[in-house]
Write an enzyme that holds these catalytic residues in place. Structure first.
Site, PDB file in Angstrom:
ATOM      1  N   LYS A 207     -17.225  -1.927   6.393  1.00 61.20           N
ATOM      2  CA  LYS A 207     -17.671  -2.937   5.436  1.00 61.20           C
ATOM      3  C   LYS A 207     -19.196  -3.000   5.331  1.00 61.20           C
ATOM      4  O   LYS A 207     -19.744  -3.176   4.237  1.00 61.20           O
ATOM      5  CB  LYS A 207     -17.114  -4.299   5.868  1.00 61.20           C
ATOM      6  CG  LYS A 207     -17.219  -5.345   4.795  1.00 61.20           C
ATOM      7  CD  LYS A 207     -16.416  -6.602   5.116  1.00 61.20           C
ATOM      8  CE  LYS A 207     -16.495  -7.558   3.938  1.00 61.20           C
ATOM      9  NZ  LYS A 207     -15.746  -8.798   4.180  1.00 61.20           N
TER      10      LYS A 207
ATOM     11  N   GLU B 210       0.819  -1.225   0.000  1.00 60.59           N
ATOM     12  CA  GLU B 210       0.000   0.000   0.000  1.00 60.59           C
ATOM     13  C   GLU B 210       0.845   1.265   0.000  1.00 60.59           C
ATOM     14  O   GLU B 210       0.419   2.300  -0.510  1.00 60.59           O
ATOM     15  CB  GLU B 210      -0.968   0.002   1.186  1.00 60.59           C
ATOM     16  CG  GLU B 210      -2.075  -1.044   1.111  1.00 60.59           C
ATOM     17  CD  GLU B 210      -1.622  -2.408   1.643  1.00 60.59           C
ATOM     18  OE1 GLU B 210      -0.422  -2.585   1.956  1.00 60.59           O
ATOM     19  OE2 GLU B 210      -2.494  -3.308   1.734  1.00 60.59           O
TER      20      GLU B 210
ATOM     21  N   PHE C 182     -10.536  -7.977  14.125  1.00 57.57           N
ATOM     22  CA  PHE C 182      -9.471  -8.391  13.211  1.00 57.57           C
ATOM     23  C   PHE C 182      -9.225  -7.291  12.181  1.00 57.57           C
ATOM     24  O   PHE C 182     -10.163  -6.786  11.564  1.00 57.57           O
ATOM     25  CB  PHE C 182      -9.866  -9.698  12.514  1.00 57.57           C
ATOM     26  CG  PHE C 182      -8.861 -10.140  11.487  1.00 57.57           C
ATOM     27  CD1 PHE C 182      -7.570 -10.502  11.862  1.00 57.57           C
ATOM     28  CD2 PHE C 182      -9.196 -10.166  10.131  1.00 57.57           C
ATOM     29  CE1 PHE C 182      -6.639 -10.896  10.912  1.00 57.57           C
ATOM     30  CE2 PHE C 182      -8.270 -10.565   9.181  1.00 57.57           C
ATOM     31  CZ  PHE C 182      -6.984 -10.922   9.570  1.00 57.57           C
ATOM     32  N   GLN C 183      -7.990  -6.904  12.001  1.00 55.94           N
ATOM     33  CA  GLN C 183      -7.566  -5.868  11.049  1.00 55.94           C
ATOM     34  C   GLN C 183      -8.246  -4.526  11.294  1.00 55.94           C
ATOM     35  O   GLN C 183      -8.593  -3.809  10.372  1.00 55.94           O
ATOM     36  CB  GLN C 183      -7.799  -6.332   9.606  1.00 55.94           C
ATOM     37  CG  GLN C 183      -6.828  -7.443   9.225  1.00 55.94           C
ATOM     38  CD  GLN C 183      -6.802  -7.742   7.746  1.00 55.94           C
ATOM     39  OE1 GLN C 183      -7.819  -7.596   7.074  1.00 55.94           O
ATOM     40  NE2 GLN C 183      -5.661  -8.188   7.254  1.00 55.94           N
TER      41      GLN C 183
ATOM     42  N   MET D 141      24.125   9.604   1.575  1.00 57.41           N
ATOM     43  CA  MET D 141      23.951  10.891   2.255  1.00 57.41           C
ATOM     44  C   MET D 141      24.314  10.773   3.737  1.00 57.41           C
ATOM     45  O   MET D 141      24.884  11.691   4.329  1.00 57.41           O
ATOM     46  CB  MET D 141      22.509  11.384   2.093  1.00 57.41           C
ATOM     47  CG  MET D 141      22.290  12.809   2.509  1.00 57.41           C
ATOM     48  SD  MET D 141      23.358  13.960   1.614  1.00 57.41           S
ATOM     49  CE  MET D 141      22.224  14.655   0.417  1.00 57.41           C
TER      50      MET D 141
HETATM   51  C1  LIG Z   1      12.376   6.315   4.956  1.00 56.69           C
HETATM   52  C2  LIG Z   1      13.661   6.994   5.263  1.00 56.69           C
HETATM   53  N1  LIG Z   1      14.522   6.470   6.163  1.00 56.69           N
HETATM   54  C3  LIG Z   1      15.688   7.082   6.442  1.00 56.69           C
HETATM   55  C4  LIG Z   1      16.017   8.261   5.828  1.00 56.69           C
HETATM   56  C5  LIG Z   1      17.327   8.964   6.173  1.00 56.69           C
HETATM   57  N2  LIG Z   1      18.193   9.040   4.995  1.00 56.69           N
HETATM   58  C6  LIG Z   1      18.271  10.138   4.210  1.00 56.69           C
HETATM   59  S1  LIG Z   1      19.267   9.934   2.897  1.00 56.69           S
HETATM   60  C7  LIG Z   1      19.659   8.379   3.372  1.00 56.69           C
HETATM   61  C8  LIG Z   1      20.589   7.533   2.554  1.00 56.69           C
HETATM   62  C9  LIG Z   1      20.104   7.358   1.168  1.00 56.69           C
HETATM   63  O1  LIG Z   1      20.821   6.341   0.541  1.00 56.69           O
HETATM   64  P1  LIG Z   1      20.567   5.984  -0.957  1.00 56.69           P
HETATM   65  O2  LIG Z   1      19.129   5.861  -1.246  1.00 56.69           O
HETATM   66  O3  LIG Z   1      21.418   4.817  -1.302  1.00 56.69           O
HETATM   67  O4  LIG Z   1      21.048   7.281  -1.734  1.00 56.69           O
HETATM   68  P2  LIG Z   1      22.472   7.990  -1.818  1.00 56.69           P
HETATM   69  O5  LIG Z   1      22.511   9.022  -0.725  1.00 56.69           O
HETATM   70  O6  LIG Z   1      23.534   6.938  -1.643  1.00 56.69           O
HETATM   71  O7  LIG Z   1      22.459   8.614  -3.166  1.00 56.69           O
HETATM   72  C10 LIG Z   1      18.995   8.030   4.558  1.00 56.69           C
HETATM   73  C11 LIG Z   1      19.139   6.743   5.258  1.00 56.69           C
HETATM   74  C12 LIG Z   1      15.076   8.787   4.927  1.00 56.69           C
HETATM   75  N3  LIG Z   1      15.271   9.950   4.295  1.00 56.69           N
HETATM   76  N4  LIG Z   1      13.929   8.138   4.639  1.00 56.69           N
END
Ligand SMILES: Cc1ncc(C[n+]2csc(CCOP(=O)(O)OP(=O)(O)O)c2C)c(N)n1
Length: 591
Positions: A159, A47, A109-110, A477
């Protein structure tokens, strides 16, 4: 007609062509009449995917996106897309099934109290108690989602209400909600004042936000900028709202914005803030943001005005209407002989900055493939009107910085919530809404792995997106922050670029897979991959994990401290240690 039939009939009346969803017990009655409807249902594998598909669809088309889920976990899986849509003002309507009215509150449930859970992340939500209410509630949901400040609306239907017979199906042609009347026209006194302030400013800058796209005010923005020769910056949410190639475009502001755009805001004497929310990623340390500037702020949402920065001329209204008002007053003033301030000196400064501060990176032809090299190559090879979608991380910033956007709705990302995993489903939604457009996802390996199961959706539904992954094997990042702010103490960032094997994964999902590891392979492989248009494609770009996104304003610092490369970073760090200048590692709030 049953409530379930009324749901589908209402969606048809609302003009819906495609819905994204995943069935389950409580919503099952509504899946039956779908079989007899011309509405296309795209079966997402999760979802969250359905919700982001609805968002990608909305961002690509400007229409309302629709997601359907069952009760309990179906609804809770929609929470992230709802929060994302609220932050980025994306119009979506989510319809969830609920346990039967008699079971509500009994830990059935759910069962989940989805209206309670989503109250803070929706513009509006409602649980329906009688089938007769369904058409009205759905009509209102579309109206609320797509007017004023756009956003997400959730309708929850038990429902038994889906099974109930309506006394009559009445579709309201016009929605009247006494408590909901967005103010669309700007106050005329404020409009006149804004024009006067704009004409007097010597260092004005248009700070254009996502509201320009939402309001469809691109033409008015261009006309204002050209009439007065105003420089324009486009935020992450507004990329393409003003053409990158336009000589008045200065770039993107923000933590990873263009040096000239960031500095122009800092040195301006007037910010003409249009449909933007002074996000902390743009302002940096708020007290130090644009210290010399007066502020004209136009926004449809009165709550945005003065929220973060004091405003001199506030205007609440729909941007396309207010900008027409501004143009009218401006024309009168100019016809009456009013001479605007001379911007020659300002433009000399701006052009000097643009020339001296381009975005650069070094690519050793035999060295590791740089992510920026890949993004530039994709920019060259893509169709000019292609739609670029991203996940969240370094790749998102490079895709915003290094690809040129000429029109709105060519650039789709999660700006406000920063939702990793947004890219794969949003790209599918965008392609479902604009099947004739080339849709390219530029994702990170971390973001990709959060929602990659939707490759199955793309394949089985015949939605041929080009999914590219800047696979650096790390959460890039986060790695960048650990390198810069935590003395290279790398904690929990390694993903392993070879797991999963993205080429095999693509094949397992019935997509075509490609891999690029060297500069030489880059051009030819991209060309081959982009030529595939009948099935989805995955390209695994193995890129250098050490690369960092610059420019960068260290978190919590003033935008005056924008740093362009690693050498400059080290110099500033050394200077700070000598007690000259800010401590880059303080990384105070905001996050
Ligand atoms: C759902 C979620 N969890 C954690 C983060 C924190 N976060 C921001 S950037 C990042 C790393 C992103 O890695 P990737 O998708 O491999 O991209 P890159 O920076 O290597 O280009 C994280 C963990 C986030 N933005 N969203």
């Amino acid at each position: 007609m049953t409530g379930a039939q009324a749901v589908i009939a209402s969606l048809e009346r609302a003009g819906v062509e495609v819905v994204f969803g995943h069935p389950g017990g409580a919503i099952l009655p509504a899946y039956d009449p779908l079989l007899d409807s011309p509405i296309r249902h795209v079966l997402a594998r999760h979802e969250q995917g359905a919700g982001h598909m609805a968002e990608g669809y909305a961002q690509a088309t400007g229409r309302v996106g629709v997601a359907i889920a069952t009760s309990g976990p179906g609804g809770t899986n929609l929470v992230t897309p709802l929060a994302n849509a609220l932050m980025d003002s994306i119009p979506i309507v989510c319809i969830t099934g609920q346990v039967a009215t008699s079971a509500v509150g009994g830990d059935a449930f759910q069962e989940a109290d989805i209206t309670g859970i989503t109250m803070p992340v929706t513009k509006h939500n409602e649980m329906i108690h009688e089938a007769d209410r369904i058409p009205g509630a759905i009509a209102e949901a579309f109206h609320i989602a797509s007017t004023g400040r756009k956003g997400p609306v959730l309708i929850d239907i038990p429902k038994d209400v889906l099974a109930q017979e309506l006394t009559a199906f009445e579709w309201p042609e016009k929605v009247l909600l006494p408590g909901y009347k967005p103010n669309v026209k700007g106050h005329s006194k404020m409009v006149r004042e804004a024009v006067d302030v704009i004409l007097s400013a010597e260092r004005p800058i248009v700070y254009a936000g996502g509201g320009i796209v939402a309001a469809g005010a691109e033409a008015q923005l261009r006309s204002l900028a050209e009439t007065l020769g105003l420089p324009v910056v486009t935020t992450l949410m507004a990329r393409g709202a003003f053409p990158d190639s336009h000589p008045n475009h200065i770039g993107m502001p923000g933590m990873h914005g263009h040096w000239s755009a960031v500095t122009a805001l800092q040195k301006a004497d007037l910010l003409i803030a249009l449909g933007t929310r002074f996000d902390d990623r743009v302002t940096g340390k708020l007290e130090a943001f644009a210290p010399h500037a007066k502020v004209v702020h136009v926004d449809i949402d009165p709550a945005e005005i003065g929220k973060n920065k004091a405003v001199d001329v506030p205007i609440v209204g729909d941007l396309s209407i207010v900008m027409d008002q501004l143009a009218e007053v401006l024309t009168k003033r100019l016809e009456a002989g009013r001479v605007p301030a001379d911007l020659t000196a300002w433009w000399e400064t701006l052009n000097g900055w643009l020339e001296n501060h381009p975005l650069t990176h070094e690519q050793d032809p035999d060295g590791p493939l740089k992510p920026q090299t890949v993004v530039r190559a994709l920019n060259e090879a893509r169709a000019q009107d292609s739609i670029i979608v991203t996940g969240v991380g370094q790749h998102q910033m490079w895709a915003s910085q290094l690809i040129s956007y000429e029109t709105s709705r060519q650039w789709i990302n999660s700006g406000g919530l920063g939702t990793m995993g947004y890219g794969v489903p949003a790209a599918i939604g965008a392609k479902a809404g604009r099947p004739d457009a080339q849709v390219i996802l530029i994702d990170g390996d971390g973001s990709f792995q959060m929602t990659l199961q939707e490759l199955a959706t793309a394949r089985t539904e015949g939605i041929p997106v080009i999914f590219t992954v800047l696979n650096n094997g790390v959460l890039g990042m986060v790695r960048q922050w650990q390198e810069l702010f935590y003395d290279r103490r790398f904690s929990q960032i390694d993903l392993d670029a070879s797991v999963p094997d993205l080429v095999k994964l693509a094949e397992a999902f019935g997509c075509q897979g490609f891999r690029v590891s060297t500069v030489d392979e880059l051009g030819p492989t991209i060309e081959k991959a982009l030529a595939v248009t009948d099935v989805p494609v995955v390209i695994d770009f193995r890129v250098d994990p050490e690369e960092k996104v610059f420019p960068m304003v260290p978190a919590g610092q003033s935008n005056d401290l924008i740093i362009e490369n690693m050498d400059e970073w080290r110099e500033r760090e050394a200077a700070a240690q000598r007690g000259e200048g800010a401590d880059l590692k303080s990384a105070g709030p905001p996050s």
